[in-house]
Design a protein around this motif. Sequence first.
Motif, PDB file in Angstrom:
ATOM      1  N   ALA A   1       0.870  -1.163   0.000  1.00  0.00           N
ATOM      2  CA  ALA A   1       0.000   0.000   0.000  1.00  0.00           C
ATOM      3  C   ALA A   1       0.915   1.222   0.000  1.00  0.00           C
ATOM      4  CB  ALA A   1      -0.897  -0.003   1.225  1.00  0.00           C
ATOM      5  N   MET A   2       0.463   2.291  -0.610  1.00  0.00           N
ATOM      6  CA  MET A   2       1.290   3.485  -0.746  1.00  0.00           C
ATOM      7  C   MET A   2       0.582   4.707  -0.174  1.00  0.00           C
ATOM      8  SD  MET A   2       3.957   2.251  -2.235  1.00  0.00           S
ATOM      9  CE  MET A   2       4.814   3.765  -2.711  1.00  0.00           C
ATOM     10  N   GLY A   3       1.385   5.633   0.279  1.00  0.00           N
ATOM     11  CA  GLY A   3       0.799   6.846   0.833  1.00  0.00           C
ATOM     12  C   GLY A   3       1.626   8.069   0.491  1.00  0.00           C
ATOM     13  N   TRP A   4       0.968   9.205   0.537  1.00  0.00           N
ATOM     14  CA  TRP A   4       1.629  10.505   0.429  1.00  0.00           C
ATOM     15  C   TRP A   4       1.409  11.253   1.742  1.00  0.00           C
ATOM     16  CZ3 TRP A   4       4.855  12.150  -3.306  1.00  0.00           C
ATOM     17  CH2 TRP A   4       4.820  11.509  -4.555  1.00  0.00           C
ATOM     18  N   PHE A   5       2.485  11.841   2.219  1.00  0.00           N
ATOM     19  CA  PHE A   5       2.444  12.669   3.421  1.00  0.00           C
ATOM     20  C   PHE A   5       3.113  14.003   3.092  1.00  0.00           C
ATOM     21  CE2 PHE A   5       1.177   9.673   6.804  1.00  0.00           C
ATOM     22  CZ  PHE A   5       1.219   8.487   6.092  1.00  0.00           C
ATOM     23  N   ARG A   6       2.924  14.993   3.944  1.00  0.00           N
ATOM     24  CA  ARG A   6       3.589  16.269   3.742  1.00  0.00           C
ATOM     25  C   ARG A   6       3.995  16.864   5.092  1.00  0.00           C
ATOM     26  NH1 ARG A   6      -1.522  19.909   1.536  1.00  0.00           N
ATOM     27  NH2 ARG A   6      -2.645  20.089   3.537  1.00  0.00           N
ATOM     28  N   GLN A   7       5.015  17.695   5.019  1.00  0.00           N
ATOM     29  CA  GLN A   7       5.507  18.330   6.236  1.00  0.00           C
ATOM     30  C   GLN A   7       5.889  19.772   5.933  1.00  0.00           C
ATOM     31  OE1 GLN A   7       8.704  16.217   8.214  1.00  0.00           O
ATOM     32  NE2 GLN A   7       8.243  17.217  10.156  1.00  0.00           N
ATOM     33  N   ALA A   8       5.203  20.687   6.587  1.00  0.00           N
ATOM     34  CA  ALA A   8       5.502  22.106   6.461  1.00  0.00           C
ATOM     35  C   ALA A   8       6.494  22.492   7.558  1.00  0.00           C
ATOM     36  CB  ALA A   8       4.219  22.920   6.590  1.00  0.00           C
ATOM     37  N   PRO A   9       7.238  23.581   7.369  1.00  0.00           N
ATOM     38  CA  PRO A   9       8.216  23.996   8.380  1.00  0.00           C
ATOM     39  C   PRO A   9       7.572  24.183   9.748  1.00  0.00           C
ATOM     40  CG  PRO A   9       8.548  25.213   6.353  1.00  0.00           C
ATOM     41  CD  PRO A   9       7.272  24.435   6.173  1.00  0.00           C
ATOM     42  N   GLY A  10       8.184  23.577  10.764  1.00  0.00           N
ATOM     43  CA  GLY A  10       7.690  23.724  12.119  1.00  0.00           C
ATOM     44  C   GLY A  10       6.474  22.894  12.459  1.00  0.00           C
TER      45      GLY A  10
END
Length: 126
Positions: A33-42
Motif C-alpha cells: 500500500a502506498m501513501g503521500w504525506f507532507r511536512q511544512a516547516p515547524g
Amino acid sequence: QVQLVESGGGLVQAGGSLRLSCAASERTLSNYAMGWFRQAPGKEREFVAAISRSGSNTYSADSVKDRFTISRDNAKNTVYLQMNSLKPEDTAVYYCAAKRTYGSSIGTTVREYDSWGQGTQVTVSS
C-alpha cells in the motif's frame, strides 16, 4: 525496504496544478500500500492520501479531498499524486511512503509505513 524517489515538485501559483510521481525500486510494488504525506516547516508530518495495493481503495485527508487524487501504475512501479486548485497552505515537503500489507488495507499514520522517499518541495505562492 523499498527505495522510493519522488519528483514533480516545484513552485506554482495558487489555483495551479502539479503532479507528483514516486518511483519505486521494488519490482513487486503491488505488494505495498502506498501513501503521500507532507511536512511544512515547524509542523509534524501529516497524512495526505493513500492507495491500496491494487488501487481499488483510496483515501484522502479532508484538507485535500476533491482537489488531490492518488493513483498508481504497478506495471511502472510508480505512484502519483495529482494536485489541483493548489493553495498556499499546501506548501510543504511531500513524501511518498510504502507499507507492506495484504488485501486492500491502507494506512493513514506515519508509523504504519516502512519505507520513505527523500521528499520533494511544493511551494504555492499567493
